[in-house]
Enzyme design. Structure first.
Site, PDB file in Angstrom:
ATOM      1  N   TYR A 136       0.857  -1.192   0.000  1.00  0.00           N
ATOM      2  CA  TYR A 136       0.000   0.000   0.000  1.00  0.00           C
ATOM      3  C   TYR A 136       0.889   1.237   0.000  1.00  0.00           C
ATOM      4  CZ  TYR A 136      -3.795   3.195   0.837  1.00  0.00           C
ATOM      5  OH  TYR A 136      -4.707   4.211   0.689  1.00  0.00           O
ATOM      6  N   GLN A 198     -10.908  -0.009   1.177  1.00  0.00           N
ATOM      7  CA  GLN A 198     -11.367  -0.869   0.088  1.00  0.00           C
ATOM      8  C   GLN A 198     -10.207  -1.576  -0.613  1.00  0.00           C
ATOM      9  OE1 GLN A 198     -11.761   2.403   0.311  1.00  0.00           O
ATOM     10  NE2 GLN A 198     -11.431   3.475  -1.636  1.00  0.00           N
ATOM     11  N   ASN A 221      -3.492   6.144   6.011  1.00  0.00           N
ATOM     12  CA  ASN A 221      -4.230   6.950   6.983  1.00  0.00           C
ATOM     13  C   ASN A 221      -4.976   6.049   7.971  1.00  0.00           C
ATOM     14  OD1 ASN A 221      -6.506   5.995   5.640  1.00  0.00           O
ATOM     15  ND2 ASN A 221      -6.861   7.886   4.514  1.00  0.00           N
ATOM     16  N   SER A 244       4.380   9.823  12.257  1.00  0.00           N
ATOM     17  CA  SER A 244       5.843   9.777  12.268  1.00  0.00           C
ATOM     18  C   SER A 244       6.410  10.558  13.453  1.00  0.00           C
ATOM     19  CB  SER A 244       6.378  10.354  10.958  1.00  0.00           C
ATOM     20  OG  SER A 244       7.762  10.139  10.845  1.00  0.00           O
ATOM     21  N   GLN A 266      10.658  16.955  10.363  1.00  0.00           N
ATOM     22  CA  GLN A 266       9.722  15.998  10.943  1.00  0.00           C
ATOM     23  C   GLN A 266       8.331  16.603  11.059  1.00  0.00           C
ATOM     24  OE1 GLN A 266      10.476  12.873  11.554  1.00  0.00           O
ATOM     25  NE2 GLN A 266       8.394  12.424  12.156  1.00  0.00           N
ATOM     26  N   HIS A 269       5.798  16.631   8.090  1.00  0.00           N
ATOM     27  CA  HIS A 269       5.042  15.447   7.665  1.00  0.00           C
ATOM     28  C   HIS A 269       3.543  15.680   7.779  1.00  0.00           C
ATOM     29  CE1 HIS A 269       7.823  12.264   6.634  1.00  0.00           C
ATOM     30  NE2 HIS A 269       8.596  12.584   7.653  1.00  0.00           N
ATOM     31  N   GLU A 334      10.542   6.155  16.482  1.00  0.00           N
ATOM     32  CA  GLU A 334      10.697   5.686  15.102  1.00  0.00           C
ATOM     33  C   GLU A 334      12.081   6.061  14.577  1.00  0.00           C
ATOM     34  OE1 GLU A 334       8.556   6.371  10.744  1.00  0.00           O
ATOM     35  OE2 GLU A 334       8.252   7.813  12.366  1.00  0.00           O
ATOM     36  N   HIS A 335      12.436   7.332  14.710  1.00  0.00           N
ATOM     37  CA  HIS A 335      13.761   7.822  14.317  1.00  0.00           C
ATOM     38  C   HIS A 335      14.471   8.360  15.561  1.00  0.00           C
ATOM     39  CE1 HIS A 335      11.058   8.669  10.788  1.00  0.00           C
ATOM     40  NE2 HIS A 335      12.003   7.971  10.177  1.00  0.00           N
ATOM     41  N   GLU A 422      -0.757 -36.304  29.172  1.00  0.00           N
ATOM     42  CA  GLU A 422      -1.715 -35.312  28.668  1.00  0.00           C
ATOM     43  C   GLU A 422      -3.034 -35.949  28.248  1.00  0.00           C
ATOM     44  OE1 GLU A 422       0.283 -33.089  25.612  1.00  0.00           O
ATOM     45  OE2 GLU A 422       1.459 -31.924  27.065  1.00  0.00           O
ATOM     46  N   HIS A 427      -1.715 -40.489  20.574  1.00  0.00           N
ATOM     47  CA  HIS A 427      -0.395 -39.886  20.377  1.00  0.00           C
ATOM     48  C   HIS A 427       0.687 -40.864  20.837  1.00  0.00           C
ATOM     49  CE1 HIS A 427      -2.429 -36.121  19.670  1.00  0.00           C
ATOM     50  NE2 HIS A 427      -1.278 -35.446  19.583  1.00  0.00           N
TER      51      HIS A 427
END
EC number: 1.1.1.23
Length: 436
Positions: A136, A198, A221, A244, A266, A269, A334-335, A422, A427
């Protein structure tokens, strides 16, 4: 920007304990609910249900409703993709090629390391690339060819067999040429002109036009993020990216202009972006603040920058670098920028960050575009438990178990004993038969 002093005050302000719904900013959520007449999550779930039921028809309908693009088909033709390179400035095309070569080299190096590990595990574990992934890329009014490169190239280097890209068209129904050119450079296989929840639903469940993928990666978003959250489990996702953020640790030797420029970059953004400076120098704090305030008015996105700095900007003055590092690890940015003397020696003390930038020339912008690592990074404190997008996001491991006569003789009775404990008699019998 607000300036606070002392470790305790900074710790209180930078705590994320009340930010569990980081990608659901309450102001944004309330406004969206007012505009839609429904909670965003309910809206997204409705869109997903429509796409599952109506397929392409629903995707085309929502593309007209949200992007104002009246399309007859969703897939972008190969002639249009191939022509894109000639429609953008040569300088931009060359810059995208250079960025791609850097990203490719970094992830090829990582791939070699991953495959060496696989060789060590030979006979114990297989490594296989994913069959098909969906990427995306935000679009519509803006375009982000860098995100195409930063998501598609790691997938391609990992050996993913088919890469599908979705991105919202403009009102004219077209995908911007830089985005298409970047997709061609990165080796994207198919491109579809759709976005929002969608598009995520179409990738997760498949439609007549858009094939179902195994994993969805890339930022978006609030609707995209909520849709990724909703389809996780049907497909894998890279994470839930929030706004961000940058956290700069600086001492008295730091260049105030560099600190200020990274803060402004920054804040540019969006209004939800966070820009934080933690410094041991009162003088640097004041100088950076003065520069930021004076330059903000000269920026083309001044309104966004001012709101971002007002709501999410912060300068904290602490006593020493150790306190600053402790705050940085707590925040898990993040940074993370280390603008301190002998910055390399502090790398071993950093436990939580999406990407670390050290050395005064290491602007976050270099990481955004050309350094090599993907700029798709964990946000909102998720760097405490997650990693940047990389080769490992696009491969999976298959364990191998081989049992010979010596193995069954050594281990079989223990397996049967545990199985009986068990209450799983069949088994136990499956193992005991092999011991006869």
């Amino acid at each position: 920007m607000k300036i606070i002093r002392g470790f305790a005050q900074a710790e209180k302000r930078l705590s994320r304990r009340d930010k569990a719904g980081f990608f659901l900013d309450e102001t944004e959520r309330t406004e969206l609910a007012r505009r839609l007449g429904v909670d965003p999550e309910k809206a997204v779930n409705g869109i997903i249900a429509d796409v599952r039921k109506q397929g392409d028809e629903a995707v085309l309908g929502y593309t007209l409703k949200f992007d104002r693009a009246n399309l007859s088909k969703l897939e972008v033709g190969q002639p249009e993709i191939q022509q894109a390179a000639s429609e953008i400035p040569a300088e931009l095309f060359e810059a995208l090629q250079l960025a791609a070569s850097q990203i490719r080299a970094y992830h090829r190096f990582q791939k070699e390391a991953v495959w060496k590990t696989a060789e060590i595990m030979q006979g114990k574990q297989l490594i296989r690339p994913l069959e098909r992934v969906g990427l995306y890329v935000p679009g519509g009014k803006a375009f982000y060819p860098s995100t195409v490169l930063m998501t598609a190239i790691p997938a391609r280097e990992a050996g993913v067999k088919e890469i599908i890209l979705v991105t919202p068209p403009g009102a004219n129904g077209k995908i911007p040429a830089p985005t298409l050119a970047a997709a061609q450079i990165a080796g994207v296989d198919r491109i579809f002109a759709c976005g929002g929840a969608q598009a995520v639903a179409a990738l997760a469940f498949g439609t007549k036009s858009i094939p179902k993928v195994d994993k969805i990666c890339g930022p978006g978003n609030i609707f995209v993020t909520l849709a990724k959250k909703a389809v996780f489990g049907v497909v894998d996702i890279d994470g839930l990216q929030g706004p961000s953020e940058v956290l700069i640790v600086a001492d008295q030797y730091a260049n105030a202009e560099y600190c200020a420029s990274d803060i402004l970059a920054q804040a540019e953004h969006d209004a939800l972006a966070s820009s934080i400076l933690i410094t041991t120098s009162e003088d640097l704090a004041n100088r950076v603040n003065d520069i930021v305030e004076s330059k903000a008015d000269t920026c083309s996105r001044r309104d966004i920058i001012k709101q971002s700095l007002r709501d999410n900007g912060l300068i904290a003055v602490v006593d020493n670098i150790n306190e600053a590092i402790k705050l940085a690890n707590m925040y898990a940015a993040e940074h993370l920028c280390l603008l301190v003397k002998d910055s390399e020696k502090y790398l071993t003390q950093i436990n939580h960050a999406g990407c670390i930038f050290y050395g005064e020339k290491a602007s976050v912008v270099m990481g955004d575009y050309v350094a090599g690592p993907s700029h798709a990074l964990p946000t909102s404190g998720t760097a405490r438990f997650s990693s940047p997008l990389n080769i490992l996001d696009f491969v999976k491991y298959i364990d191998i178990v081989k049992v010979d006569k010596q193995d069954i003789a050594k281990l079989g009775q223990a397996a049967a004993t545990i199985a009986k404990a068990e209450g799983l008699e069949c088994h136990a019998e499956a193992v005991l038969k092999r011991l006869e």
